[in-house]
Design an enzyme around this catalytic site. Structure first.
Site, short mmCIF file in Angstrom:
data_model
loop_
_atom_site.label_atom_id
_atom_site.label_comp_id
_atom_site.label_asym_id
_atom_site.label_seq_id
_atom_site.Cartn_x
_atom_site.Cartn_y
_atom_site.Cartn_z
N LYS A 183 6.18 4.12 3.82
CA LYS A 183 7.07 3.85 2.68
C LYS A 183 6.77 4.84 1.56
O LYS A 183 5.75 4.73 0.88
CB LYS A 183 6.91 2.43 2.15
CG LYS A 183 8.10 2.07 1.27
CD LYS A 183 7.82 1.00 0.24
CE LYS A 183 7.17 1.49 -1.02
NZ LYS A 183 7.95 2.44 -1.83
N GLU A 215 -6.50 6.11 -2.24
CA GLU A 215 -6.70 7.22 -3.17
C GLU A 215 -5.94 6.85 -4.44
O GLU A 215 -4.70 6.79 -4.43
CB GLU A 215 -6.17 8.52 -2.56
CG GLU A 215 -6.95 8.90 -1.29
CD GLU A 215 -6.44 10.15 -0.60
OE1 GLU A 215 -7.03 10.53 0.41
OE2 GLU A 215 -5.45 10.74 -1.05
N GLU A 233 -5.55 6.46 -17.92
CA GLU A 233 -4.82 7.55 -17.27
C GLU A 233 -3.41 7.64 -17.87
O GLU A 233 -2.67 6.67 -17.85
CB GLU A 233 -4.72 7.28 -15.77
CG GLU A 233 -4.07 8.42 -15.00
CD GLU A 233 -3.81 8.08 -13.54
OE1 GLU A 233 -3.27 6.99 -13.26
OE2 GLU A 233 -4.15 8.90 -12.67
P1 NAD Z 1 2.35 3.30 -7.82
O1 NAD Z 1 1.07 2.61 -7.50
O2 NAD Z 1 3.23 2.70 -8.85
O3 NAD Z 1 3.25 3.42 -6.52
C1 NAD Z 1 2.76 4.02 -5.35
C2 NAD Z 1 3.48 3.43 -4.16
O4 NAD Z 1 3.13 2.05 -4.03
C3 NAD Z 1 5.00 3.47 -4.26
O5 NAD Z 1 5.52 3.77 -2.99
C4 NAD Z 1 5.35 2.06 -4.67
O6 NAD Z 1 6.64 1.66 -4.30
C5 NAD Z 1 4.30 1.26 -3.92
N1 NAD Z 1 3.99 -0.06 -4.48
C6 NAD Z 1 3.96 -0.42 -5.79
N2 NAD Z 1 3.60 -1.73 -5.90
C7 NAD Z 1 3.38 -2.18 -4.63
C8 NAD Z 1 2.99 -3.45 -4.10
N3 NAD Z 1 2.73 -4.50 -4.88
N4 NAD Z 1 2.88 -3.56 -2.75
C9 NAD Z 1 3.12 -2.50 -1.95
N5 NAD Z 1 3.50 -1.29 -2.40
C10 NAD Z 1 3.62 -1.13 -3.73
O7 NAD Z 1 1.95 4.80 -8.16
P2 NAD Z 1 2.93 5.95 -8.64
O8 NAD Z 1 3.36 5.64 -10.03
O9 NAD Z 1 3.94 6.18 -7.58
O10 NAD Z 1 1.94 7.21 -8.63
C11 NAD Z 1 1.17 7.59 -9.71
C12 NAD Z 1 -0.25 7.08 -9.54
O11 NAD Z 1 -0.78 7.52 -8.30
C13 NAD Z 1 -1.21 7.59 -10.58
O12 NAD Z 1 -2.05 6.56 -10.97
C14 NAD Z 1 -2.02 8.65 -9.84
O13 NAD Z 1 -3.29 8.90 -10.35
C15 NAD Z 1 -2.08 8.06 -8.48
N6 NAD Z 1 -2.34 9.09 -7.47
C16 NAD Z 1 -3.58 9.17 -6.91
C17 NAD Z 1 -3.87 10.16 -5.98
C18 NAD Z 1 -5.23 10.32 -5.35
O14 NAD Z 1 -5.35 11.04 -4.38
N7 NAD Z 1 -6.25 9.68 -5.86
C19 NAD Z 1 -2.87 11.04 -5.61
C20 NAD Z 1 -1.62 10.94 -6.21
C21 NAD Z 1 -1.36 9.94 -7.14
C1 6OH Z 2 -3.14 13.73 -6.47
O1 6OH Z 2 -2.15 13.73 -7.17
C2 6OH Z 2 -3.48 14.79 -5.58
C3 6OH Z 2 -4.07 14.53 -4.41
C4 6OH Z 2 -4.37 15.59 -3.52
C5 6OH Z 2 -4.72 15.37 -2.24
O2 6OH Z 2 -4.78 14.17 -1.70
C6 6OH Z 2 -5.04 16.49 -1.38
O3 6OH Z 2 -5.29 16.22 -0.19
O4 6OH Z 2 -5.07 17.64 -1.82
#
Ligand code: NAD
Ligand code: 6OH
Length: 534
Positions: free
Chosen positions: A226, A302, A438
């Site tokens: 998803k 992640e 963040e």
């Molecule tokens: P989000 O958590 O709002 O959504 C991520 C995904 O989870 C989406 O597909 C969303 O539809 C789904 N989702 C949301 N609530 C859910 C639930 N209750 N059950 C199941 N699925 C659910 O995150 P976002 O706003 O899409 O992305 C930004 C965030 O992602 C930031 O906090 C960023 O730091 C983090 N991020 C982390 C990494 C990493 O590698 N650590 C990488 C990219 C983004």
């Molecule tokens: C977050 O926004 C970036 C994540 C990067 C990776 O997971 C990667 O494999 O480079």
């Protein structure tokens, strides 16, 4: 070290400041590169495609959902597609299809056959490179240049790397001496974990989705994916690539929709999935963990970050400013690894703040397809409102807004998009919400430090622990400080320089587990240890 496979055009490690990939590329300001072939006719052309329906892909077929929702181009707020939301029944169909695939032909495929398929998927992505760039850019507003240089090549590389890795992954073996003077041989065989649920965010949509799909398929699993509701397009194109590459029915299933109360929740609470891997916000990770606790399902998360950069006076100054510009502003600051807290040794603090101000003010915020653009919009109106709320909090908290802090005015359709100015803050207390939470936008707070110990203490004073960067020419100090960072990844004199064999993940609110290289193979496999008394 870069590793190369037998197709030397693809580097597994893709540094952010990579050189142009082909002669047809042109250089644009701040060292970014872009391929001519993906440029639009005019500088102000929006990358929006004609309205179409983005469907789910279940059991090898594209299917509609329970309702349609809008896919919005953040560059000008226009609706670019309608997306078919998958209801609980379709999610169930997808999980059942995945299960049938595991019990069918796919379950009998050997490693070499699976690896060959992954190479074919990588080639399929490259064959439709321009479509992927346009789809990713239309959904996110990111510059074509960035999608061409980072997102799409990395998606193809993800499949190649895990094909290489699964072909060469060793088995663990131990010869055991028994009490009666005899021996036993222990060896562990790798088996698929089963049906893997994969939920991904909007910031690097195809890169992050394929980062999980590739190892899951390499290990012989079937997946139900998803993508974020904000960025459904590149995942839908990937489903076409999967179909055309000959991925057996039910091995790759794609369901569109939202999180809570929608497709995401249906997926994580489905009893038929065997493991769940998620990238996104820490809060969402906590909700998913609760749902997965029910069936004691393995999770890999992640999550978010509030990443520090520590800049010592002995750093290579020009190089540091150049790379810190990416570390703060790349993808409009919407990379989980971006540096939102910058600590600078006091003797160079004023110089650094002015140099970063100049750098920020030299960035071009604009149309994704314009080759002069360095920064696109934020992902959505709601996300912009969140980022602006931090700008307001910074003002209320007495910050100095060194540059930015507002919404740019264009006088054209971009005013309907979700842009903000690249922003630098100083003068806030370390306890300010702008320094602890963040923000996920093109913004950082810069603070001075006097001693190494103080810098380390400030960097580690956070509930997050994803990435840190250290900028110094003192080798001993680099090693000493790097080891003290409470994070999963520390970069020294670089940022987001990736070797896909290395462990990737975070501590604290930043994640659970590690993916990358053998760590991915271990998450996406069950190891069955066989003990033979000899
Ligand atoms: P989000 O958590 O709002 O959504 C991520 C995904 O989870 C989406 O597909 C969303 O539809 C789904 N989702 C949301 N609530 C859910 C639930 N209750 N059950 C199941 N699925 C659910 O995150 P976002 O706003 O899409 O992305 C930004 C965030 O992602 C930031 O906090 C960023 O730091 C983090 N991020 C982390 C990494 C990493 O590698 N650590 C990488 C990219 C983004
Ligand atoms: C977050 O926004 C970036 C994540 C990067 C990776 O997971 C990667 O494999 O480079």
């Amino acid at each position: 070290m870069l590793i190369r496979d037998n197709q030397p055009s693809i580097e597994h490690s893709i540094p952010v400041n990579d050189e142009p990939r082909t002669r047809s590329e042109v250089k644009i300001p701040n060292g970014m590169s872009v391929q001519n072939r993906v440029m639009p006719e005019t500088a102000s052309e929006s990358p929006a495609a004609p309205i179409k329906e983005l469907k789910n892909f279940v059991d090898g077929e594209f299917v509609s959902g329970v309702r349609l929702f809008d896919d919005i181009n953040p560059a000008d707020g226009t609706v670019i597609a309608q997306v078919a939301e998958a209801g609980p029944e379709l999610v169930d169909n997808a999980v059942q299809a995945a299960r049938r695939a595991l019990d069918g032909e796919w379950g009998s495929w050997g490693v070499r056959q699976r690896a060959a398929l992954l190479y074919k998927i990588a080639e399929g992505i490259e064959a439709r490179f321009e479509e992927f760039v346009r789809a990713e850019s239309a959904d996110t507003g990111k510059p074509f240049a960035l999608a061409s240089r980072l997102d799409i090549p990395r998606a193809a590389a993800n499949f190649r790397v895990f094909a290489d890795l699964i072909k060469t992954a060793p088995l663990e073996a131990f010869e055991t001496e028994t009490a009666d003077g005899k021996r036993a041989l222990n060896y562990a065989v790798r088996k698929p974990i089963g049906v893997v649920g994969i939920i991904t965010p909007w910031n690097l949509p195809l890169l992050l989705l394929t980062w999980k799909v590739a190892p899951a398929l390499a290990c012989g699993n079937a997946v139900v994916v998803k993508p974020s509701e904000e960025t459904p397009a590149s995942a839908t194109l990937l489903a076409e690539v999967m179909r055309d590459a000959g991925v057996p029915r039910g091995v790759f299933n794609l369901v569109h929709g939202f999180g809570e109360g929608s497709t995401g929740e249906h997926l994580v609470s489905h009893g038929g999935i065997n493991a769940l891997t998620f990238t996104g916000e820490s809060r969402t990770g906590a909700a998913i963990m609760k749902a997965c606790a029910e069936g004691v399902k393995p999770v890999s998360f992640e999550l978010g970050g509030k990443n520090p950069a520590i800049i010592f006076a002995d750093c290579d100054r020009d190089e540091t400013v150049q790379q810190m510009s990416d570390a703060i502003f790349l993808n409009t600051g919407q990379v989980c690894l971006c540096a939102e807290r910058v600590y600078v040794e006091r003797s160079i603090y004023s110089w650094f703040v002015s140099a970063m101000k100049e750098r920020a003010e030299s960035l071009n915020v604009g149309w994704p397809g314009d080759e002069a653009t360095n920064l696109g919009p934020l992902i959505s109106a709601a996300h912009r409102e969140k980022v602006l709320s931090y700008f307001r909090a910074a003002r209320d908290g007495g910050a100095t807004i060194v540059t930015g802090g507002d919404v740019p005015k264009f006088g054209d359709a971009r005013d309907n998009g979700f842009y903000v100015q690249p922003t630098i803050l100083t003068g806030l207390a370390e306890s300010s919400c702008c320094v602890t939470e963040e923000i996920f936008g093109p913004v950082c707070h810069i603070a001075p430090f006097d001693t190494e110990e103080e810098a380390v203490a400030m960097a580690n004073d956070t509930e997050y622990g994803l990435a840190a960067s250290i900028w110094t020419n003192d080798l001993k100090r680099a090693h000493r400080v790097a080891r003290q960072m409470n994070v999963g990844i520390t970069w020294v004199n670089c940022w987001f320089l990736r070797d896909l064999r290395t462990p990737f993940g975070g501590v604290g609110l930043s994640g659970v587990g590690r993916e990358g290289g053998v760590h991915s193979l271990n998450f996406y496999s069950e190891l069955n240890n066989i003990c033979i008394r000899l």
